[in-house]
Enzyme design. Structure first.
Site, short mmCIF file in Angstrom:
data_model
loop_
_atom_site.label_atom_id
_atom_site.label_comp_id
_atom_site.label_asym_id
_atom_site.label_seq_id
_atom_site.Cartn_x
_atom_site.Cartn_y
_atom_site.Cartn_z
N CYS A 2 0.64 -1.19 0.02
CA CYS A 2 -0.02 0.19 -0.17
C CYS A 2 1.14 1.12 0.48
O CYS A 2 2.13 1.26 0.96
CB CYS A 2 -0.52 0.41 1.68
SG CYS A 2 -2.43 -1.29 1.42
N ARG A 27 4.04 -0.74 -4.45
CA ARG A 27 3.65 -0.36 -2.74
C ARG A 27 2.65 -1.32 -2.89
O ARG A 27 1.94 -2.40 -2.26
CB ARG A 27 3.60 0.14 -2.74
CG ARG A 27 5.15 0.32 -1.81
CD ARG A 27 4.69 1.76 -0.84
NE ARG A 27 5.95 1.56 -0.30
CZ ARG A 27 6.27 0.82 1.07
NH1 ARG A 27 5.13 0.67 1.64
NH2 ARG A 27 7.63 1.27 1.83
N TRP A 74 -3.23 -2.70 -0.96
CA TRP A 74 -2.97 -4.45 -1.58
C TRP A 74 -3.69 -4.44 -0.72
O TRP A 74 -3.05 -4.38 0.76
CB TRP A 74 -1.21 -4.54 -1.35
CG TRP A 74 -0.79 -5.66 -1.37
CD1 TRP A 74 -0.64 -6.21 -2.58
CD2 TRP A 74 -1.08 -7.12 -0.31
NE1 TRP A 74 -0.46 -7.60 -2.64
CE2 TRP A 74 -0.58 -7.96 -0.91
CE3 TRP A 74 -1.24 -7.30 1.01
CZ2 TRP A 74 -0.46 -9.41 -0.67
CZ3 TRP A 74 -1.41 -7.93 1.43
CH2 TRP A 74 -0.64 -9.30 1.22
N ASN A 100 -2.42 2.38 6.13
CA ASN A 100 -1.95 0.91 5.55
C ASN A 100 -1.21 0.43 6.53
O ASN A 100 -0.79 0.98 8.00
CB ASN A 100 0.05 1.57 5.42
CG ASN A 100 1.28 0.70 4.82
OD1 ASN A 100 0.27 -0.83 4.16
ND2 ASN A 100 2.26 0.88 4.08
N GLY A 101 -0.98 -1.16 6.48
CA GLY A 101 -1.30 -1.76 7.96
C GLY A 101 -2.75 -2.71 8.23
O GLY A 101 -3.11 -3.18 7.11
N GLU A 489 16.24 -19.11 -5.95
CA GLU A 489 16.33 -18.14 -5.92
C GLU A 489 15.90 -17.89 -7.70
O GLU A 489 14.88 -17.06 -8.17
CB GLU A 489 17.15 -16.82 -5.99
CG GLU A 489 16.76 -16.03 -6.53
CD GLU A 489 16.00 -15.04 -6.35
OE1 GLU A 489 15.51 -15.75 -5.22
OE2 GLU A 489 16.12 -13.67 -6.66
N LYS A 493 11.97 -16.50 -8.71
CA LYS A 493 11.52 -15.43 -10.28
C LYS A 493 10.70 -16.46 -10.96
O LYS A 493 9.96 -15.78 -11.21
CB LYS A 493 12.88 -15.48 -10.64
CG LYS A 493 14.30 -13.97 -10.47
CD LYS A 493 13.74 -12.88 -9.84
CE LYS A 493 12.66 -12.66 -8.52
NZ LYS A 493 13.78 -12.23 -7.39
N GLU A 496 6.93 -16.16 -9.88
CA GLU A 496 6.66 -14.86 -9.04
C GLU A 496 6.05 -14.52 -10.34
O GLU A 496 5.27 -13.63 -10.46
CB GLU A 496 7.31 -14.56 -8.58
CG GLU A 496 8.67 -13.93 -8.69
CD GLU A 496 9.07 -12.89 -7.00
OE1 GLU A 496 8.94 -12.42 -6.04
OE2 GLU A 496 10.47 -12.80 -7.95
N HIS A 512 15.16 -38.07 -4.63
CA HIS A 512 14.26 -38.09 -3.12
C HIS A 512 12.62 -37.84 -3.37
O HIS A 512 11.97 -37.73 -1.80
CB HIS A 512 15.12 -37.89 -1.99
CG HIS A 512 15.91 -38.52 -1.80
ND1 HIS A 512 16.73 -39.54 -1.71
CD2 HIS A 512 17.60 -38.04 -2.25
CE1 HIS A 512 18.56 -39.71 -1.18
NE2 HIS A 512 18.92 -38.68 -1.96
N LYS A 611 5.83 -4.66 -3.39
CA LYS A 611 6.83 -4.33 -2.93
C LYS A 611 6.56 -4.21 -1.38
O LYS A 611 5.95 -3.21 -1.24
CB LYS A 611 7.70 -3.50 -3.94
CG LYS A 611 9.11 -3.51 -3.51
CD LYS A 611 9.64 -3.98 -5.08
CE LYS A 611 11.35 -4.28 -4.40
NZ LYS A 611 12.06 -4.73 -4.86
C1 F6R Z 1 11.32 -11.39 -5.05
C2 F6R Z 1 11.22 -10.45 -3.95
C3 F6R Z 1 10.60 -10.68 -2.44
C4 F6R Z 1 11.59 -10.02 -1.34
C5 F6R Z 1 11.05 -10.35 0.30
C6 F6R Z 1 12.09 -9.32 1.09
O1 F6R Z 1 11.04 -11.28 -5.46
O2 F6R Z 1 11.71 -9.10 -3.84
O3 F6R Z 1 10.82 -12.19 -2.18
O4 F6R Z 1 12.75 -10.25 -1.46
O5 F6R Z 1 9.37 -9.92 0.03
O6 F6R Z 1 12.32 -8.31 0.57
P1 F6R Z 1 13.57 -6.96 1.46
O7 F6R Z 1 14.39 -7.43 0.72
O8 F6R Z 1 12.81 -5.49 1.02
O9 F6R Z 1 12.78 -7.21 3.15
#
Ligand code: F6R
Length: 616
Positions: A2, A27, A74, A100-101, A489, A493, A496, A512, A611
């Site tokens: 948010c 966000r 969000w 936000n929260g 990772e 990637k 997502e 396994h 994000k």
């Molecule tokens: C995936 C991604 C998330 C962040 C996670 C932690 O591409 O970006 O998995 O890595 O939400 O975020 P930060 O690093 O901001 O604590």
């Protein structure tokens, strides 16, 4: 999670907030809205979907007015509807608020307020707080001694269980804007004859570079030309103004198609910036300014615990390998969200290190606070100057990777690995790592930006490989030792941003269980760096081939790969062990990126994600 933008000043609040919302869209992007006040009343506009929908719905007069609050959402409580989009306005029409929260006790609040005659238009927890502010405002004596609007906000916040970053306006106070935070970031932008509130500096750097980071339980009262901060319990707080030294163009797309592409291609620079000024050639080691721990204190550390979430957690797994290997200190890695609520027995000489790009991830922040509460020394590896995690840890290392806007982390990940490598070198040189080994590592790290630059030239080749595999719905990423976190990772990637089901495993674990998934419809991406167990990775590839699985192999140059074993091969330069995880990350980023594009996905704003995850 948010985004909030609030404005008070002499300019058109609507236009400035719209600009801010666009910069904050990463966000949260399921709906957005704003309320603008022109002194005569509130003008409200909301829209579901992206901020562009709000922009289209806005009419010229709604962009005017010199006071306003806005939000990009969000969803946590309630579906994605216009009614649930923020701002929320109290049922008597006096108070409007963005939030936000999570207000955990919203159900009790709603019950109490309903009995007092307040009504609700949305399913959100936020609307309960908005009406509670109205309730206290209506009860507050208007005798001119105290500001009843400010008093009402503070009183209401004392009843909140949960987290909030809020911006609030009152129709009776058209020249005042109030903000407050607890657990969700809120920043004050100090302008010339204008002031702003935002959940993120990105939203306001086009207006001002002077910011104040609000702390938990603080309330800011803003007018055009001044502001004051108090705590929720009315104690005054001295504001510290920081200068944001970002080049604002860093948060803009420029010649790129999207932020993910921009950030992948920025890596030679972000990596260079992470290393700048951090080598001592005389001592063949790394140097850090902000650890707040001297060499003697660091020598006392018997164990390191890394905490993080998501991609940053994968960076922790790389750090574990590097620190154990080069500094010989035992390392553990925990998901922050698990550590926080677990009563993990830790050794007394444990150093706790949080890794977080945003520095605001609530799970990581909560885990860091728990570690501090128990008396452990804490450090943070973090990309956001002034973030809560940066401020609350005892010391830390900034990544200097520049703003990361794409929701899927790319340059922040490789930069976290780079910082971890520097830390491994530094801790190693405080222990048994020889001068000569240090020299080799410094040399290897210095060449990384160039090697990444070279690797990025394979973009077209990787795009054509991606086109071949974009149709599959399942994929495995397999790697051993240092390559296992990169496999994790890679899978994250891919899933997502392209919504392909992908799993990362240590390659040998495949036998396994996951091997049951292998078929001609489930390709495997092998991360096969050179080294003593390279031949074992080849054996794992044979096992996949024997079951008609396709193999995409990412290997270091010079590795001997039998003809016909792999369907597609991507080579990275032969390099020192310590830089392999960085170099091997580039192809998995490009591969996921191109697969997602091929499937028509929005790589910068993947569905359901946002994000900076500021809710638990
Ligand atoms: C995936 C991604 C998330 C962040 C996670 C932690 O591409 O970006 O998995 O890595 O939400 O975020 P930060 O690093 O901001 O604590």
């Amino acid at each position: 999670m948010c985004g909030i933008v609030g404005y008070i000043g002499r300019n058109r609040a609507g236009s400035i907030m719209l600009d801010g919302l666009k910069r904050l869209e990463y966000r949260g992007y399921d709906s957005s809205g704003m309320v603008v006040s022109d002194g005569k009343g509130f003008e409200q506009i909301k829209s579901t979907g992206r901020v562009v929908n709000l922009e289209e719905a806005l009419e010229e007069p709604q962009l005017g007015g010199n006071l306003g609050i806005s939000h990009t959402r969000w969803a946590t409580h309630g579906d994605v509807t216009e009614a649930n989009a923020h701002p929320h306005t109290s049922s008597d029409g006096k108070i409007s608020m963005v939030h936000n929260g999570v207000i955990e006790n919203h159900a009790n609040m709603k019950k109490f307020l309903a009995e007092k005659g307040y009504t609700f238009r949305s399913e959100t927890d936020s609307e309960a707080l908005c009406n509670l502010i109205a309730y206290h405002y209506n009860k507050e004596p208007k005798d001119g001694e105290k500001n009843p609007f400010l008093e009402a906000v503070r009183k209401s916040l004392r009843h909140v269980n949960g987290t909030y970053g809020i911006a609030v306006i009152c129709s009776d106070f058209p020249k005042e804007l109030i903000g407050a935070r607890k657990g969700s970031p809120l920043i004050i932008g100090i302008g010339n004859g204008e002031n702003l509130l935002a959940s993120d500096v990105n939203a306001i750097t086009h207006c001002t570079q002077n910011v104040v980071y609000l702390d938990d339980n603080e309330v800011v009262h803003l007018k055009n030309d001044d502001f004051s901060i108090t705590t929720v319990s009315s104690k005054s707080v001295e504001a510290v103004i920081h200068k944001v030294d970002w080049d604002t163009s860093e948060a803009e797309l420029g010649e790129f198609d999207n932020f993910m592409q921009k950030e992948i291609f920025e890596q030679p620079n972000s990596l260079k910036n992470g290393m700048r000024g951090r080598f001592s050639d005389d001592d063949s080691t790394a140097v850090f300014g902000g650890l707040n721990l001297n060499a003697q204190e660091l020598r006392q550390i018997d164990r390191i615990l890394f905490i993080a979430c998501g991609t940053a957690w994968h960076a922790c797994l790389v750090a574990e390998h590097l620190i154990e290997r080069f500094a010989r200190i035992p390392v553990e890695v925990e998901y922050a969200s698990e550590f926080r609520y677990r009563d993990a027995p830790l050794d007394k000489n444990t150093l706790v290190i949080a890794i977080s790009q945003s520095g605001e991830t609530i799970d990581t922040l909560g885990a860091l606070r728990e570690a501090k509460r128990k008396g452990y020394r804490t450090l943070a590896i973090n990309n956001s100057v002034g973030s809560a995690i940066a401020r609350e840890s005892d010391g830390g290392i900034y990544q200097h990777a520049g703003p990361e806007i794409g929701v899927a982390s790319t340059k922040a990940f490789t930069s976290q690995i780079m910082i971890s490598a520097l830390l491994a070198l530094y801790l190693g040189r405080l222990r048994d790592l020889s001068y000569g080994d240090g020299v080799e590592i410094v040399k290897a790290l210095r060449t990384v930006p160039e090697q990444v630059e070279e690797l990025l030239k394979q973009n077209d080749k990787i795009a054509s490989i991606a086109r071949k595999y974009a149709k599959y719905e399942d994929c495995l990423f397999l790697g051993r030792q240092l390559m296992f976190p990169i496999a994790l990772e890679g899978a994250l990637k891919l899933k997502e941003i392209s919504y392909i089901h992908a799993e990362g495993y240590p390659a040998a674990e495949m036998k396994h269980g996951p091997i049951a998934l292998i078929s001609e419809d489930c390709p495997s991406v092998f991360l096969a760096a050179s080294g003593e167990i390279f031949s074992k990775s080849l054996a794992n590839m044979q096992e996949v081939k024997a079951r008609k699985g396709k193999v995409i192999c990412i290997a270091t140059k010079g590795c001997d790969i039998p003809d016909g074993l792999v369907d597609d091969l991507i080579l990275v330069p032969e390099c020192h062990e310590i830089v392999k995880p960085i170099l091997m990350s580039i192809p998995i980023q490009l591969l996921s990126y191109h697969v997602a594009l091929e499937r028509g996905c929005d790589v910068d704003k993947p569905r359901n994600l946002a994000k900076s995850v500021t809710v638990e």
